[in-house]
Design a protein around this motif. Sequence first.
Motif, mmCIF file in Angstrom:
data_model
loop_
_atom_site.group_PDB
_atom_site.id
_atom_site.type_symbol
_atom_site.label_atom_id
_atom_site.label_comp_id
_atom_site.label_asym_id
_atom_site.label_seq_id
_atom_site.Cartn_x
_atom_site.Cartn_y
_atom_site.Cartn_z
ATOM 1 N N VAL A 230 0.841 -1.195 0.000
ATOM 2 C CA VAL A 230 0.000 0.000 0.000
ATOM 3 C C VAL A 230 0.881 1.252 0.000
ATOM 4 N N VAL A 231 1.776 1.331 0.962
ATOM 5 C CA VAL A 231 2.627 2.510 1.114
ATOM 6 C C VAL A 231 3.658 2.604 -0.012
ATOM 7 N N GLY A 232 4.303 1.485 -0.333
ATOM 8 C CA GLY A 232 5.342 1.489 -1.361
ATOM 9 C C GLY A 232 4.851 2.039 -2.694
ATOM 10 N N PRO A 233 3.736 1.529 -3.241
ATOM 11 C CA PRO A 233 3.239 2.059 -4.507
ATOM 12 C C PRO A 233 2.827 3.530 -4.451
ATOM 13 N N ILE A 234 2.222 3.956 -3.330
ATOM 14 C CA ILE A 234 1.817 5.359 -3.239
ATOM 15 C C ILE A 234 3.042 6.269 -3.248
ATOM 16 N N VAL A 235 4.042 5.938 -2.439
ATOM 17 C CA VAL A 235 5.269 6.734 -2.395
ATOM 18 C C VAL A 235 5.954 6.725 -3.761
ATOM 19 N N GLY A 236 6.062 5.552 -4.363
ATOM 20 C CA GLY A 236 6.714 5.448 -5.664
ATOM 21 C C GLY A 236 5.955 6.161 -6.758
ATOM 22 N N GLY A 237 4.619 6.071 -6.716
ATOM 23 C CA GLY A 237 3.820 6.751 -7.724
ATOM 24 C C GLY A 237 3.983 8.257 -7.673
ATOM 25 N N VAL A 238 3.915 8.824 -6.467
ATOM 26 C CA VAL A 238 4.086 10.275 -6.315
ATOM 27 C C VAL A 238 5.493 10.687 -6.730
ATOM 28 N N ALA A 239 6.486 9.907 -6.306
ATOM 29 C CA ALA A 239 7.872 10.228 -6.676
ATOM 30 C C ALA A 239 8.051 10.175 -8.190
ATOM 31 N N GLY A 240 7.460 9.167 -8.829
ATOM 32 C CA GLY A 240 7.564 9.059 -10.281
ATOM 33 C C GLY A 240 6.918 10.230 -10.992
ATOM 34 N N ALA A 241 5.741 10.655 -10.499
ATOM 35 C CA ALA A 241 5.046 11.784 -11.121
ATOM 36 C C ALA A 241 5.846 13.067 -10.989
ATOM 37 N N LEU A 242 6.378 13.322 -9.809
ATOM 38 C CA LEU A 242 7.153 14.547 -9.601
ATOM 39 C C LEU A 242 8.466 14.516 -10.375
ATOM 40 N N LEU A 243 9.082 13.335 -10.441
ATOM 41 C CA LEU A 243 10.312 13.198 -11.215
ATOM 42 C C LEU A 243 10.062 13.458 -12.695
ATOM 43 N N TYR A 244 8.951 12.948 -13.198
ATOM 44 C CA TYR A 244 8.618 13.151 -14.604
ATOM 45 C C TYR A 244 8.377 14.631 -14.888
ATOM 46 N N GLN A 245 7.660 15.297 -13.982
ATOM 47 C CA GLN A 245 7.435 16.735 -14.176
ATOM 48 C C GLN A 245 8.738 17.518 -14.142
ATOM 49 N N ALA A 246 9.635 17.121 -13.224
ATOM 50 C CA ALA A 246 10.935 17.801 -13.151
ATOM 51 C C ALA A 246 11.713 17.584 -14.440
ATOM 52 N N PHE A 247 11.627 16.395 -14.990
ATOM 53 C CA PHE A 247 12.302 16.089 -16.245
ATOM 54 C C PHE A 247 11.776 16.965 -17.378
ATOM 55 N N LEU A 248 10.444 17.167 -17.397
ATOM 56 C CA LEU A 248 9.854 17.979 -18.464
ATOM 57 C C LEU A 248 10.301 19.433 -18.373
ATOM 58 N N THR A 249 10.464 19.938 -17.148
ATOM 59 C CA THR A 249 10.878 21.331 -16.989
ATOM 60 C C THR A 249 12.306 21.571 -17.476
ATOM 61 N N LEU A 250 13.088 20.493 -17.526
ATOM 62 C CA LEU A 250 14.471 20.623 -17.985
ATOM 63 C C LEU A 250 14.603 20.525 -19.489
ATOM 64 N N MET A 251 13.546 20.079 -20.128
ATOM 65 C CA MET A 251 13.602 19.884 -21.582
ATOM 66 C C MET A 251 13.465 21.223 -22.321
#
Length: 237
Positions: free
Chosen positions: A216-237
């Motif tokens: 339960v906790v692992g997927p929620i933490v990973g999902g949020v981290a993945g979403a924020l990481l992806y957004q950060a990646f887009l801002t660098l493009m």
Amino acid sequence: MNALIGEFFGTMILVLLGDGVVAGNILHKTKEEGTGWTAIVLGWGIAVTIAVYIAGLVCPGHLNPAVTIALAAAGMFPVEQVPGFVIAQTLGAAAGAILVWLHYYPHWKETKDAPTILGCFSTAPAIRHTWSNVLDEALGTAVLVICVMALGPNNLASGLGPIVVGLVVIVVGFSLGATTGYAINPARDLGPRIMHAILPIANKGDSDWGYAWIPVVGPIVGGVAGALLYQAFLTLM
């Protein structure tokens, strides 16, 4: 309301087909018994594809609280709709587990090993190691969420999205899933685990609540981290 019904029904189909392939693989005296991890991973990937196609007619087809919460954290989904979606997804997963129990009804009595029976409903680690089990679930879910978020910018042809998501589930299963059974979806694990605890399943044992928080906790933490990481990646493009 249509969206909530879609999330419920889609997640029910997801668990029916996904847990169904696991049950067919590990319960005794089925015609599929012993076909192995490859069959399970392929079955889950196809189950996700079919379920997203069905649910996508009336809702976003998240079918996964980790995806819903991650998209909300990234500002791509209304925060006020998150509780309803999570409840609908979890109830849908529970309903799917009930259908798996009914479908394989005579096979529970033929299967004497309690952990095997639990494995038809929820996940368990190959090696119980708390922080690495959490990391495994988080990492797999992060990959899933990043790929889901990347579908839009890639301008896929209409109708191809669910197939790509299914392929992601398959590759995560083969590459990262062998350590914990890759729930990567809190509803997929929690709803069926609750049903395992409630239903009068022959030869069942403990529902392993001591481990239940990890998928339960692992997927929620990973999902949020993945979403924020992806957004950060887009801002660098």
